[in-house]
Design a protein around this motif. Structure first.
Motif, mmCIF file in Angstrom:
data_model
loop_
_atom_site.group_PDB
_atom_site.id
_atom_site.type_symbol
_atom_site.label_atom_id
_atom_site.label_comp_id
_atom_site.label_asym_id
_atom_site.label_seq_id
_atom_site.Cartn_x
_atom_site.Cartn_y
_atom_site.Cartn_z
ATOM 1 N N TYR A 25 4.865 4.901 2.823
ATOM 2 C CA TYR A 25 5.774 6.040 2.671
ATOM 3 C C TYR A 25 5.590 7.057 3.802
ATOM 4 C CZ TYR A 25 6.650 4.147 -1.967
ATOM 5 O OH TYR A 25 7.006 3.319 -3.002
ATOM 6 N N ASN A 59 5.680 1.500 -7.576
ATOM 7 C CA ASN A 59 4.433 2.228 -7.349
ATOM 8 C C ASN A 59 3.445 1.950 -8.473
ATOM 9 O OD1 ASN A 59 5.514 3.459 -5.069
ATOM 10 N ND2 ASN A 59 6.106 5.328 -6.151
ATOM 11 N N MET A 74 3.277 -1.461 -4.921
ATOM 12 C CA MET A 74 2.558 -0.660 -3.926
ATOM 13 C C MET A 74 1.471 0.159 -4.618
ATOM 14 S SD MET A 74 4.046 -1.542 -1.151
ATOM 15 C CE MET A 74 4.608 -3.129 -1.816
ATOM 16 N N THR A 93 -1.756 2.666 -5.112
ATOM 17 C CA THR A 93 -2.353 3.834 -4.481
ATOM 18 C C THR A 93 -3.740 3.443 -3.962
ATOM 19 O OG1 THR A 93 -2.828 6.179 -4.803
ATOM 20 C CG2 THR A 93 -3.405 4.703 -6.618
ATOM 21 N N SER A 101 0.844 -1.190 0.000
ATOM 22 C CA SER A 101 0.000 0.000 0.000
ATOM 23 C C SER A 101 0.880 1.241 0.000
ATOM 24 C CB SER A 101 -0.896 0.005 1.243
ATOM 25 O OG SER A 101 -1.450 1.279 1.474
ATOM 26 N N SER A 102 0.355 2.327 -0.534
ATOM 27 C CA SER A 102 1.120 3.570 -0.562
ATOM 28 C C SER A 102 1.315 4.166 0.825
ATOM 29 C CB SER A 102 0.427 4.596 -1.467
ATOM 30 O OG SER A 102 -0.891 4.850 -1.015
ATOM 31 N N GLU A 146 9.778 5.723 -5.202
ATOM 32 C CA GLU A 146 10.034 4.475 -4.481
ATOM 33 C C GLU A 146 11.160 4.610 -3.468
ATOM 34 O OE1 GLU A 146 7.930 3.089 -8.243
ATOM 35 O OE2 GLU A 146 9.463 4.604 -7.757
ATOM 36 N N LEU A 191 1.580 9.161 -5.989
ATOM 37 C CA LEU A 191 2.723 8.318 -6.304
ATOM 38 C C LEU A 191 3.402 8.750 -7.599
ATOM 39 C CD1 LEU A 191 1.385 4.747 -5.449
ATOM 40 C CD2 LEU A 191 2.764 6.289 -4.031
ATOM 41 N N LYS A 219 -1.019 12.202 -0.971
ATOM 42 C CA LYS A 219 -0.395 10.920 -1.253
ATOM 43 C C LYS A 219 -0.514 10.670 -2.752
ATOM 44 C CE LYS A 219 -2.149 7.540 1.061
ATOM 45 N NZ LYS A 219 -2.447 6.303 1.808
#
Length: 325
Positions: free
Chosen positions: A124, A248, A175, A177, A120-121, A134, A289, A287
């Motif tokens: 980060y 991502n 990962m 979004t 999952s995002s 990344e 990516l 958020k």
């Protein structure tokens, strides 16, 4: 453990090989299953949580030893929105760690050639430079409302990288979004922001309500990817990408929560007033990516947000009587 090093060669996966989709009834897993089935994969294997508890290490080991899949997508996870993550951090940490460790250890023992781990995002840092690359991983503090879940997913990335180093298996991580689409969790207490908004506005229309109240200020920006797009990206990466770092998966564009709420209100036909409770947490301010690596691998998203929302709302209305509370 008995894994042997496997050289990765880009190209189509064997459509007749045994292919285990862990979490095949969930939002992500079911989309991946549909996509693979539509492309002629004949060896798909799945088990419901009632048939196989992925937190049961011995049962998982026995299952993979028996089925010996050539490919695995690890899409099984305990997931939820801000409220669920903030209320039950132990559950999100331990359940996800157990699922990941059990499946990946058993996959090594079973000699699984190609495994895709999905995270999952939220892995980060909360204030990572936007759009998030990344290499932003582990460079700052996490969003506290879902840090336990994020740590579990970071551990999954490290597990994949460790398998690559120790056993030479070409496993990879992606990962995504924020995801949405058919099969989502529309529960008021367990859903993510987009399905929660769909349910809230649709119920307002059905009940003739004149106002809808949402958490936060509506200012945070979010990127949304239709789950069918993710399914296509997963297979593309499994066939065309190799490398230890996570990739991502997103659209590369974002909108404010207020904008997404307005779009949903319009699509469902809500004509009342939307109020925002600023005493409730907003979560991460943005958020978005960076999807450069994904684009370099030859894939970009195809489903526009409004079209995706319309089809998701249609699915929700057709299935709302049978959805979990």
């Amino acid at each position: 453990m008995s894994a042997e090093s496997v050289d990765f060669t880009a190209g189509p996966l064997d459509r007749d090989a045994t292919f285990y989709v862990a979490g095949h009834r969930g939002l992500v897993g079911s989309a991946i299953w549909r996509h693979l089935e539509s492309l002629g994969f004949t060896g798909l294997v799945g088990r419901t949580s009632a048939e196989l508890d992925l937190k049961d290490r011995a049962a998982v080991a026995a299952f993979l030893a028996e089925t010996k899949p050539r490919y695995v997508v690890l899409a099984a996870a305990k997931v939820g929105g801000i409220l669920a993550n903030d209320t039950y951090p132990v559950d999100f940490l331990t359940d996800n760690l157990q699922i990941q460790v059990n499946v990946m250890d058993a996959a090594v023992d079973a000699g699984v050639e190609r495994l895709m781990f999905l995270g999952s995002s939220c892995i980060y840092p909360k204030f990572a430079e936007q759009p998030i690359r990344e290499d932003s991983l582990l460079t700052g503090h996490l969003e506290p409302t879902n840090d336990a879940y994020a740590i579990a997913k970071i551990a999954g990335i490290m597990h994949v990288q460790s398998v690559r180093r120790q056993y030479g298996l070409p496993w990879i991580s992606a990962m995504p979004t924020n995801l949405y689409g058919p099969g989502d969790n529309f529960s008021p207490k367990g859903s993510h922001v987009l399905p929660a908004l769909i349910r809230r506005y649709d119920e307002a229309v059905q009940n003739g309500a004149s106002t809808v109240e949402n958490w936060g200020t509506g200012a945070p920006r979010r990127e949304f990817l239709h789950v069918d797009d993710l399914a296509a990206a997963v297979l593309h990466l499994m066939e065309h990408h190799d490398g230890p770092a996570q990739v991502n998966v997103g659209t590369g564009t974002d909108v404010t929560i207020k904008e997404i709420a307005e779009t949903i209100a319009s699509v469902v036909g809500f004509e009342g007033e939307t109020k925002w409770d600023s005493s409730k947490p907003d979560g991460t301010p943005q958020k978005l990516l960076d999807v450069t690596k994904l684009a370099d691998a030859g894939w970009t998203s195809q489903i526009g947000l409004e079209d995706g929302l319309r089809s998701t709302i249609e699915w929700y209305r057709e299935n709302s009587a049978h959805l979990r509370e």
